[in-house]
Design a protein around this motif. Structure first.
Motif, short mmCIF file in Angstrom:
data_model
loop_
_atom_site.label_atom_id
_atom_site.label_comp_id
_atom_site.label_asym_id
_atom_site.label_seq_id
_atom_site.Cartn_x
_atom_site.Cartn_y
_atom_site.Cartn_z
N SER A 378 0.84 -1.19 0.00
CA SER A 378 0.00 0.00 0.00
C SER A 378 0.88 1.24 0.00
O SER A 378 1.85 1.33 0.76
N TYR A 379 0.52 2.21 -0.86
CA TYR A 379 1.26 3.47 -0.93
C TYR A 379 0.27 4.63 -0.82
O TYR A 379 -0.73 4.65 -1.54
N VAL A 380 0.55 5.58 0.08
CA VAL A 380 -0.33 6.74 0.25
C VAL A 380 0.37 8.00 -0.23
O VAL A 380 1.59 8.13 -0.13
N SER A 381 -0.41 8.92 -0.77
CA SER A 381 0.16 10.19 -1.23
C SER A 381 0.60 11.04 -0.06
O SER A 381 1.52 11.86 -0.18
N SER A 382 -0.06 10.89 1.09
CA SER A 382 0.32 11.57 2.32
C SER A 382 -0.15 10.69 3.47
O SER A 382 -1.20 10.01 3.35
N VAL A 383 0.56 10.68 4.56
CA VAL A 383 0.23 9.78 5.67
C VAL A 383 -1.06 10.26 6.34
O VAL A 383 -1.24 11.45 6.62
N THR A 384 -1.97 9.33 6.60
CA THR A 384 -3.24 9.66 7.24
C THR A 384 -3.03 10.07 8.70
O THR A 384 -2.03 9.70 9.33
N HIS A 385 -4.00 10.79 9.24
CA HIS A 385 -3.89 11.22 10.63
C HIS A 385 -3.90 10.04 11.58
O HIS A 385 -3.13 10.00 12.56
N ILE A 386 -4.75 9.05 11.34
CA ILE A 386 -4.86 7.91 12.25
C ILE A 386 -3.55 7.15 12.32
O ILE A 386 -3.19 6.57 13.35
N GLU A 387 -2.80 7.16 11.22
CA GLU A 387 -1.51 6.46 11.18
C GLU A 387 -0.39 7.35 11.72
O GLU A 387 0.43 6.90 12.53
N GLY A 388 -0.36 8.59 11.30
CA GLY A 388 0.71 9.48 11.71
C GLY A 388 0.70 9.78 13.19
O GLY A 388 1.77 9.91 13.81
N SER A 389 -0.49 9.88 13.80
CA SER A 389 -0.56 10.19 15.23
C SER A 389 0.03 9.06 16.06
O SER A 389 0.70 9.31 17.07
N GLU A 390 -0.20 7.81 15.66
CA GLU A 390 0.39 6.70 16.41
C GLU A 390 1.90 6.67 16.26
O GLU A 390 2.64 6.44 17.22
N LEU A 391 2.38 6.90 15.04
CA LEU A 391 3.82 6.85 14.81
C LEU A 391 4.53 8.00 15.52
O LEU A 391 5.67 7.84 15.98
N ASP A 392 3.86 9.14 15.62
CA ASP A 392 4.44 10.26 16.37
C ASP A 392 4.66 9.88 17.83
O ASP A 392 5.67 10.23 18.44
N GLN A 393 3.71 9.16 18.41
CA GLN A 393 3.83 8.74 19.80
C GLN A 393 5.00 7.79 20.01
O GLN A 393 5.59 7.73 21.10
N LYS A 394 5.35 7.05 18.95
CA LYS A 394 6.46 6.09 19.05
C LYS A 394 7.77 6.65 18.50
O LYS A 394 8.76 5.92 18.41
N ASP A 395 7.77 7.94 18.12
CA ASP A 395 8.96 8.60 17.58
C ASP A 395 9.46 7.94 16.29
O ASP A 395 10.66 7.86 16.05
N TYR A 396 8.54 7.49 15.45
CA TYR A 396 8.89 6.96 14.14
C TYR A 396 8.66 8.03 13.08
O TYR A 396 7.71 8.82 13.16
N LYS A 397 9.52 8.04 12.09
CA LYS A 397 9.26 8.81 10.88
C LYS A 397 8.33 7.99 10.00
O LYS A 397 8.63 6.85 9.67
N PRO A 398 7.15 8.51 9.58
CA PRO A 398 6.20 7.70 8.82
C PRO A 398 6.78 7.26 7.47
O PRO A 398 7.66 7.91 6.90
N SER A 399 6.23 6.17 6.96
CA SER A 399 6.59 5.68 5.64
C SER A 399 5.33 5.63 4.78
O SER A 399 4.30 5.11 5.21
N LYS A 400 5.40 6.17 3.57
CA LYS A 400 4.25 6.13 2.67
C LYS A 400 3.98 4.71 2.16
O LYS A 400 2.84 4.35 1.88
N LEU A 401 5.04 3.92 2.01
CA LEU A 401 4.90 2.54 1.54
C LEU A 401 4.86 1.61 2.75
O LEU A 401 5.78 1.63 3.58
N LEU A 402 3.81 0.81 2.87
CA LEU A 402 3.69 -0.14 3.97
C LEU A 402 3.10 -1.45 3.47
O LEU A 402 2.56 -1.54 2.36
#
Length: 462
Positions: A378-402
């Motif tokens: 799956s590839y997103v043009s921009s990271v969704t809020h539901i995904e980005g908010s969780e990754l922010d809590q874990k100090d991850y840089k989001p990835s568009k490809l997952l």
């Protein structure tokens, strides 16, 4: 959200366990029931055996090991890689590369082309760097008997260009398929300066070389073992850089996958009661709602509501690969899809593209029901809020490809309403899941976590 127990590997093992259970149940029933009448075939129904090794579809997963060429304390890095294989008259997907045909005849192809480029660095640096990715360009391919020759020109997202020429030979036996290869890479000055000089040293363009062998071994039915070993040599100017420690890089891959059986025959027969004839293609329209719950909680019906009510609408197309897996009535489809994530107070509209392989198992509880499981990218043009908010809590840089997973349960609409006109329509519930496979893959940014959407859908076969 975080997936605690299910991965593509565990899903594959779960699928094998399901197949074994179904076979055991069939054996138990055969002891108490009269055997069914033999299937009647006519001469027109029997066709010649297909090619000994059919590569028109496949799905696999495995572990890649790569040497780190840079001057670091760590010498190697490991990646979990899910792989998809498919080929028709219009495009092909071959593991970590894919192409769409601009022009094609029996021996020649001109393609729009993409290939995944690995950058082997210590895994603790990969999330922040995310320097490896799918690059895009043009490919010319010549195919003749067991030989094929490729010539491609590509660039990364910042227009750092490179190209390659590759020669491969395919050797086949009853259970083995072996493909040795050799490849030259031409790299521009911008490419070498950035990826090897790390933006600190200028080295100029150059030519590197790598060679190796890929192998596939048929274990039983649709199950295969996959392997690859290769070695690459950097050019002298790159090797002399202070940032580089190793001239030679070795890489290997080992995994397993599901492919067509060698020497299998195509035939038509009277379908089983739960396997009524349907169209070999489908269209699925779905609408879903985000949830902050992880996948385990969703499967236990312990979901939470997204306070921002983020929603998505998706359209998936499916084309049938086979109607039998391990001699069981499991339908397998290649299913690309487009997803539109609607704007909300915390995100703008954004798009998502998916490519996956999905398996369906049909059973009867009055009406026909189906369980479905899909694995893909799956590839997103921009990271969704539901995904980005969780990754922010874990100090991850989001990835568009997952990594992409889909779990579904649907019921046949024609059976529910006793209508033959709606016999090819299914109504169902599905879980749309993106995740990074527990930091095990640099292809997905070395993240742990992702996002989940629960959706309802209509799926029409034609």
């Amino acid at each position: 959200m975080t997936l605690k127990i299910l991965t593509p590997l565990s899903l594959s093992l779960l699928l094998l366990a399901l197949m074994t259970t179904v076979q055991a149940a069939d054996s138990s029933e055969s002891e108490t029931k009269m055997p069914p009448p033999p299937v009647q075939l006519n001469e027109e129904a029997i066709e010649e055996p297909i090619a000994q090794w059919s590569d028109n579809w496949g799905i696999g997963i495995g572990m890649r090991r790569g040497d780190i060429p840079y001057a670091t304390e760590e010498d190697e890095v490991y990646d979990t890689l899910p792989l998809i294989y498919f080929e028709n008259d219009y495009f092909y997907i071959n593991g970590m590369e894919a192409a769409g045909h601009i022009w094609k005849n029996d021996n020649h192809q001109v393609n729009l082309y993409t290939r995944f480029r690995f950058v082997d660095i210590p895994k603790e640096l990969q999330n922040e760097s995310q320097s490896q990715a799918f690059d895009f360009g043009l490919q010319y391919r010549f195919v003749k008997d067991e030989w094929d020759f490729d010539l491609a020109f590509l660039s990364d997202s910042n227009k750092r260009s490179y190209g390659y020429s590759r020669t491969q030979y395919t050797w086949e036996s009853s259970d083995w398929k072996v493909k040795p290869y050799a490849e030259f890479q031409w790299k521009s000055a911008d490419f070498n300066d950035y990826y090897y000089g790390l933006g600190q040293y200028e080295v100029g363009g150059g030519v590197s070389f790598n060679a190796g062998v890929k192998a596939r071994y048929h274990v039983i039915s649709n199950l295969y073992l996959l392997g690859q070993f290769g070695v690459g040599r950097l050019e002298d100017d790159v090797y002399d850089l202070p940032t580089i420690n190793n001239r030679f890089q070795y890489e290997s891959f080992f995994g397993f996958g599901f492919f067509p059986e060698p020497n299998s025959k195509k035939y038509s027969a009277q379908p089983a009661p739960t396997k009524r004839k349907e169209g070999s293609e489908y269209l699925r329209i779905a609408h879903g709602w985000a949830t902050p719950s992880n996948l385990n909680a969703i499967l236990k019906w312990q979901t939470k509501t997204d306070p921002y009510n983020n929603q998505m609408t998706s359209a998936f197309y499916g084309t049938q690969l086979t109607d039998s897996l391990f001699n069981l009535p499991i339908d397998l489809y290649l299913t690309p899809g487009l997803v539109w994530h609607h704007s909300s107070e915390v995100q703008n509209n954004l798009a998502e593209a998916v490519i996956a392989v999905k398996a369906f198992y049909t059973f009867e509880l009055g009406p026909r029901f189906r369980l479905g499981v899909a694995e893909g990218l799956s590839y997103v043009s921009s990271v969704t809020h539901i995904e980005g908010s969780e990754l922010d809590q874990k100090d991850y840089k989001p990835s568009k490809l997952l990594n992409y997973l889909d779990f579904s349960l649907d019921v046949n609409v024609g059976d529910v309403f006793n209508s033959a006109k709606m016999d090819n329509m299914w109504f169902g519930y599905s879980i749309h899941h993106r995740s990074g496979i527990f930091e095990s893959s640099s292809a997905f940014g070395r993240i742990s976590g992702g996002s989940n959407y629960q959706s309802v859908y209509l799926q029409w076969h034609f």
